[in-house]
Design an enzyme around this catalytic site. Structure first.
Site, PDB file in Angstrom:
ATOM      1  N   ASP A 132      -1.132  -3.691   4.049  1.00 21.28           N
ATOM      2  CA  ASP A 132      -2.196  -2.755   4.448  1.00 21.28           C
ATOM      3  C   ASP A 132      -1.599  -1.390   4.794  1.00 21.28           C
ATOM      4  O   ASP A 132      -0.821  -1.265   5.740  1.00 21.28           O
ATOM      5  CB  ASP A 132      -2.936  -3.285   5.692  1.00 21.28           C
ATOM      6  CG  ASP A 132      -3.618  -4.621   5.446  1.00 21.28           C
ATOM      7  OD1 ASP A 132      -4.210  -4.796   4.374  1.00 21.28           O
ATOM      8  OD2 ASP A 132      -3.547  -5.488   6.343  1.00 21.28           O
ATOM      9  N   ASP A 171       5.205  -4.065   3.414  1.00 14.21           N
ATOM     10  CA  ASP A 171       3.989  -4.308   4.177  1.00 14.21           C
ATOM     11  C   ASP A 171       2.832  -4.125   3.190  1.00 14.21           C
ATOM     12  O   ASP A 171       3.001  -3.477   2.151  1.00 14.21           O
ATOM     13  CB  ASP A 171       3.904  -3.302   5.331  1.00 14.21           C
ATOM     14  CG  ASP A 171       2.585  -3.381   6.052  1.00 14.21           C
ATOM     15  OD1 ASP A 171       2.185  -4.502   6.422  1.00 14.21           O
ATOM     16  OD2 ASP A 171       1.935  -2.333   6.237  1.00 14.21           O
ATOM     17  N   GLY A 192      -0.418  -3.197  11.967  1.00 12.58           N
ATOM     18  CA  GLY A 192       0.672  -4.177  11.951  1.00 12.58           C
ATOM     19  C   GLY A 192       0.494  -5.358  12.890  1.00 12.58           C
ATOM     20  O   GLY A 192       1.170  -6.362  12.745  1.00 12.58           O
ATOM     21  N   ILE A 193      -0.406  -5.229  13.852  1.00  8.75           N
ATOM     22  CA  ILE A 193      -0.539  -6.337  14.814  1.00  8.75           C
ATOM     23  C   ILE A 193      -1.723  -7.241  14.423  1.00  8.75           C
ATOM     24  O   ILE A 193      -2.572  -6.857  13.626  1.00  8.75           O
ATOM     25  CB  ILE A 193      -0.667  -5.839  16.269  1.00  8.75           C
ATOM     26  CG1 ILE A 193      -1.951  -5.051  16.469  1.00  8.75           C
ATOM     27  CG2 ILE A 193       0.560  -5.010  16.649  1.00  8.75           C
ATOM     28  CD1 ILE A 193      -2.206  -4.709  17.928  1.00  8.75           C
ATOM     29  N   ARG A 248      -5.125  -9.769  14.382  1.00  5.31           N
ATOM     30  CA  ARG A 248      -6.553  -9.531  14.647  1.00  5.31           C
ATOM     31  C   ARG A 248      -6.878  -9.685  16.138  1.00  5.31           C
ATOM     32  O   ARG A 248      -7.531  -8.833  16.733  1.00  5.31           O
ATOM     33  CB  ARG A 248      -7.364 -10.547  13.829  1.00  5.31           C
ATOM     34  CG  ARG A 248      -8.800 -10.157  13.612  1.00  5.31           C
ATOM     35  CD  ARG A 248      -9.489 -11.212  12.766  1.00  5.31           C
ATOM     36  NE  ARG A 248      -8.818 -11.460  11.504  1.00  5.31           N
ATOM     37  CZ  ARG A 248      -9.031 -12.523  10.724  1.00  5.31           C
ATOM     38  NH1 ARG A 248      -9.909 -13.432  11.060  1.00  5.31           N
ATOM     39  NH2 ARG A 248      -8.354 -12.676   9.585  1.00  5.31           N
ATOM     40  N   SER A 260      -1.478  -9.893   7.927  1.00  7.07           N
ATOM     41  CA  SER A 260      -2.875 -10.196   7.606  1.00  7.07           C
ATOM     42  C   SER A 260      -3.087 -11.585   7.029  1.00  7.07           C
ATOM     43  O   SER A 260      -2.398 -11.998   6.096  1.00  7.07           O
ATOM     44  CB  SER A 260      -3.406  -9.169   6.606  1.00  7.07           C
ATOM     45  OG  SER A 260      -4.705  -9.541   6.188  1.00  7.07           O
ATOM     46  N   ASP A 307       4.160   1.147   7.334  1.00 10.42           N
ATOM     47  CA  ASP A 307       3.392   2.299   7.824  1.00 10.42           C
ATOM     48  C   ASP A 307       3.035   2.141   9.304  1.00 10.42           C
ATOM     49  O   ASP A 307       2.289   2.950   9.844  1.00 10.42           O
ATOM     50  CB  ASP A 307       2.095   2.476   7.014  1.00 10.42           C
ATOM     51  CG  ASP A 307       1.069   1.403   7.342  1.00 10.42           C
ATOM     52  OD1 ASP A 307       1.456   0.225   7.489  1.00 10.42           O
ATOM     53  OD2 ASP A 307      -0.123   1.739   7.470  1.00 10.42           O
TER      54      ASP A 307
END
Ligand code: BG6
Ligand code: MG
Length: 225
Positions: free
Chosen positions: A11, A9, A46-47, A49, A116, A170
């Protein structure tokens, strides 16, 4: 079972842009007079915008039209992109460089799997724009985590079967996505207490990669609190 690839991942795993997401959403919420805090922010990890905005709007006292929502998401992204301007390779989270070098030496394939749409910009700013063997991000997918789409796409681009992939996450949504993709998952940071993860550590720096690869995936779950 052998781990042949690691899918990171972005971010909150490679770079602390999760903090910038928080600050940008806080600015938006403050401007709109909507209550928002770090605890709510943790649910946004994780989800996508737009899904994040919908969660924030649960605290709003008025209804917003679709076009107002689109404008708010764009406004948040402008705040976020302003913060991204100061990103540099110095912002890589501790031990990321060592781990990437170690995996490269071991001949492990590496990919980024991120929700993202800003992933390409971030990777360029931190000097990893061409580093990974594959990337899959919010620009490539229809469904964001916990759907497995982004990780399955990363594995497909690496040409490595899911069962040979280790995901590092994370976010609890990301842990679930990895499990849905039938991959191994190392949960760190906010997701470190997610019992669904096969491996857990406080952060990347404290994850025992020597042990993980010694066991080639037959590693038992353990608490590292
Ligand atoms: C994920 C973040 O990596 O990307 C989420 O954890 C964020 O918090 C999502 O909402 C989408 O990011 P972006 O940059 O496309 O707005
Ligand atoms: Mg993350």
């Amino acid at each position: 079972m052998e781990i042949k690839a690691v899918i990171f991942d972005l971010d909150g795993v490679i770079v602390s842009t999760d903090e910038f997401h928080y600050q940008a959403w806080q600015s938006l919420a403050d401007g709109e007079g909507i209550y928002f805090d770090r605890k709510i922010n943790d649910n946004l990890r994780g989800i996508s915008r737009m899904e994040s905005l919908e969660i924030i709007l649960r605290k709003a006292t008025k209804k917003y039209s679709d076009s107002q929502k689109a404008e708010m998401a764009a406004r948040k992204n402008n705040y976020y992109c302003k913060l991204l301007e100061k990103l540099s390779p110095a912002d890589l989270l501790p031990s990321v460089t060592n781990i990437l070098n170690d995996l490269r030496t071991r001949g492990i394939k590496m990919a980024v799997g991120s929700s993202s749409k800003n992933s390409p910009v971030i990777l360029n700013r931190i000097g990893l724009g061409t580093y990974f063997d594959a990337t899959a991000d919010g620009n490539d997918i229809k469904k964001s985590k916990p759907d497995p789409e982004v990780f399955l796409l990363a594995a497909e681009r690496l040409k490595i079967a899911s069962r040979h992939c280790l995901v590092i996450e994370d976010a609890t949504a990301g842990v679930e996505a990895a499990i849905n993709a039938k991959m191994y998952v190392l949960a760190i940071g906010q997701a470190k207490s997610d019992m669904r993860a096969h491996l857990r550590a406080n952060d990347l720096a404290s994850a025992d990669f020597v042990e993980i690869f010694k066991n080639h995936g037959e590693y038992q779950c353990q608490n590292q609190d």
